[in-house]
Write a protein that holds these residues in place. Structure first.
Motif, PDB file in Angstrom:
ATOM      1  N   GLU A  24      23.152  -7.782   1.560  1.00 20.15           N
ATOM      2  CA  GLU A  24      23.119  -9.038   2.033  1.00 20.15           C
ATOM      3  C   GLU A  24      22.473  -9.358   3.545  1.00 20.15           C
ATOM      4  O   GLU A  24      22.994  -8.328   4.355  1.00 20.15           O
ATOM      5  CB  GLU A  24      24.373  -9.732   2.112  1.00 20.15           C
ATOM      6  CG  GLU A  24      24.507 -11.074   2.540  1.00 20.15           C
ATOM      7  CD  GLU A  24      25.931 -11.490   2.413  1.00 20.15           C
ATOM      8  OE1 GLU A  24      26.247 -12.694   1.807  1.00 20.15           O
ATOM      9  OE2 GLU A  24      26.890 -10.869   3.040  1.00 20.15           O
ATOM     10  N   GLY A  27      19.788 -14.629   6.058  1.00 19.12           N
ATOM     11  CA  GLY A  27      18.930 -15.600   5.668  1.00 19.12           C
ATOM     12  C   GLY A  27      17.527 -15.267   5.886  1.00 19.12           C
ATOM     13  O   GLY A  27      17.217 -14.061   5.748  1.00 19.12           O
ATOM     14  N   SER A  62      20.944 -10.844  -1.870  1.00 17.92           N
ATOM     15  CA  SER A  62      21.216 -12.253  -1.117  1.00 17.92           C
ATOM     16  C   SER A  62      20.473 -12.372   0.205  1.00 17.92           C
ATOM     17  O   SER A  62      20.651 -11.511   0.982  1.00 17.92           O
ATOM     18  CB  SER A  62      22.523 -12.423  -1.415  1.00 17.92           C
ATOM     19  OG  SER A  62      23.513 -11.813  -0.515  1.00 17.92           O
ATOM     20  N   ASN A  63      19.951 -13.383   0.332  1.00 15.65           N
ATOM     21  CA  ASN A  63      19.807 -13.824   1.893  1.00 15.65           C
ATOM     22  C   ASN A  63      18.818 -12.919   2.578  1.00 15.65           C
ATOM     23  O   ASN A  63      19.216 -12.669   3.696  1.00 15.65           O
ATOM     24  CB  ASN A  63      21.283 -14.131   2.513  1.00 15.65           C
ATOM     25  CG  ASN A  63      22.196 -15.067   1.775  1.00 15.65           C
ATOM     26  OD1 ASN A  63      21.533 -16.007   1.287  1.00 15.65           O
ATOM     27  ND2 ASN A  63      23.399 -15.012   2.009  1.00 15.65           N
ATOM     28  N   GLN A  97      20.374 -14.162  -5.135  1.00 16.32           N
ATOM     29  CA  GLN A  97      20.402 -15.433  -4.612  1.00 16.32           C
ATOM     30  C   GLN A  97      19.844 -15.591  -3.042  1.00 16.32           C
ATOM     31  O   GLN A  97      20.212 -14.682  -2.251  1.00 16.32           O
ATOM     32  CB  GLN A  97      21.949 -15.502  -4.434  1.00 16.32           C
ATOM     33  CG  GLN A  97      22.470 -16.739  -3.799  1.00 16.32           C
ATOM     34  CD  GLN A  97      23.909 -17.003  -4.103  1.00 16.32           C
ATOM     35  OE1 GLN A  97      24.636 -17.373  -5.029  1.00 16.32           O
ATOM     36  NE2 GLN A  97      24.723 -16.634  -2.936  1.00 16.32           N
ATOM     37  N   GLY A  98      19.248 -16.542  -2.688  1.00 13.59           N
ATOM     38  CA  GLY A  98      18.698 -16.775  -1.400  1.00 13.59           C
ATOM     39  C   GLY A  98      17.791 -15.905  -1.019  1.00 13.59           C
ATOM     40  O   GLY A  98      17.702 -15.496   0.010  1.00 13.59           O
ATOM     41  N   SER A 122      16.454 -19.389  -4.760  1.00  9.87           N
ATOM     42  CA  SER A 122      15.506 -18.308  -4.067  1.00  9.87           C
ATOM     43  C   SER A 122      14.168 -19.010  -4.184  1.00  9.87           C
ATOM     44  O   SER A 122      13.971 -20.353  -4.699  1.00  9.87           O
ATOM     45  CB  SER A 122      15.517 -17.128  -4.886  1.00  9.87           C
ATOM     46  OG  SER A 122      16.863 -16.549  -4.993  1.00  9.87           O
TER      47      SER A 122
END
Length: 294
Positions: A24, A27, A62-63, A97-98, A122
């Protein structure tokens, strides 16, 4: 859980996930970027992933942003399409995800084999000109029980992009039980917004619902690359096709070959041509609209 802070992290090897691990970032400002020696070594399947699951189970990505540096590197190397930028391969229970991909020289986010996966919230982007071919955005090949939901796919910022979202049966393996919903998709100059590409394996139980498909050569298209096994049990409902290149029949949805049990209902097409669905067992079409202007 492995957490990555904001910043640009240069990768000259390949990151390989282990089972039961969540990777993770914070962002888009967490950037995993291919370095100058990135193409000097390959991943476990002989390609060039930024990150691969390679059989791992229960993984989450993610992110973060993945940058394959195809704008600055020469990505036309042997095995270029053996693995993909984000490569979820032969894995069970995988979540992307993201995750935002940039500067690809392969498919951007790919699910190959395996089952029970999801990519959501995404984005992919292809922006090079005259350097590469076959730059799909999100690609699902020989896989099942997956969700492609709420993503932004743009393969046409440059001229090299191919299909925005592709479901592909390669060899004699099937691709089935996949939901494509609530995405914004622009397919590249060489492809379509959404492509169902069959072959010796079948494509079936595909739900295409409430997507915006825009600015593509055509909206949704079928294709057969290495065989003629039939595409069947496809639901295309409530999608919006706008400003696609083809303005005649098939510009919005084009099934050129025999298909069965296709439901095509309540779609809208503006400045995108119309719909083509051959007569076939179980095929149903109704309440689809077409207009010249958006």
């Amino acid at each position: 859980m492995v957490k990555i802070p904001a910043g640009t992290f240069v990768i000259n090897g390949k990151l390989r996930m282990l089972s039961n691990v969540k990777l993770e970032g914070v962002g888009p400002e967490t950037i995993l970027k291919a370095g100058p020696s990135f193409t000097s070594n390959t991943g476990p399947a002989g390609g060039y992933p930024i990150l691969t699951t390679a059989g791992a189970e229960n993984t989450t990505l993610s992110n973060f942003t993945a940058d394959q540096s195809g704008d600055t590197l020469d990505g036309n190397v042997p095995g270029r399409l053996n693995e993909y930028m984000i490569d979820v391969r032969d894995s069970l229970n995988s979540l992307v995800q993201g995750v935002h991909t940039r500067n690809p020289f392969t498919y951007s986010i790919a699910f190959v084999g395996g089952s029970k996966w999801c990519v959501k919230n995404s984005s992919t982007q292809s922006a090079t000109n005259g350097k590469y071919v076959e730059l799909d955005g999100i690609h699902a090949m020989n896989t099942s029980n997956g969700d492609i939901v709420g993503n932004v796919v743009d393969q046409r910022k440059g001229t090299d992009g191919d299909d925005g979202i592709a479901v592909h049966a390669y060899g004699d393996e099937d691709a089935h039980d996949i939901r494509i919903a609530n995405n914004s998709v622009r397919g590249g100059r060489h492809g379509a917004g959404i492509d169902l590409a069959g072959g010796s394996g079948a494509i079936y139980n595909i739900d295409v619902t409430a997507n915006m498909v825009w600015g593509s050569p055509r909206g949704l298209h079928d294709a057969y690359y290495d065989g003629t096994k039939q595409i069947h049990h496809i639901q295309i409902v409530g999608n919006n096709f706008r400003d696609n290149d083809i303005k005649t029949t098939g510009g919005a949805v084009d099934f050129e070959r025999p298909v069965t049990y296709v439901t095509m209902m309540e779609n809208s097409a503006c400045n995108s041509g119309g719909y083509r669905l051959p007569v076939g067992n179980g095929n149903v079409s109704g309440r689809n609209t077409q207009s010249l202007e958006c």
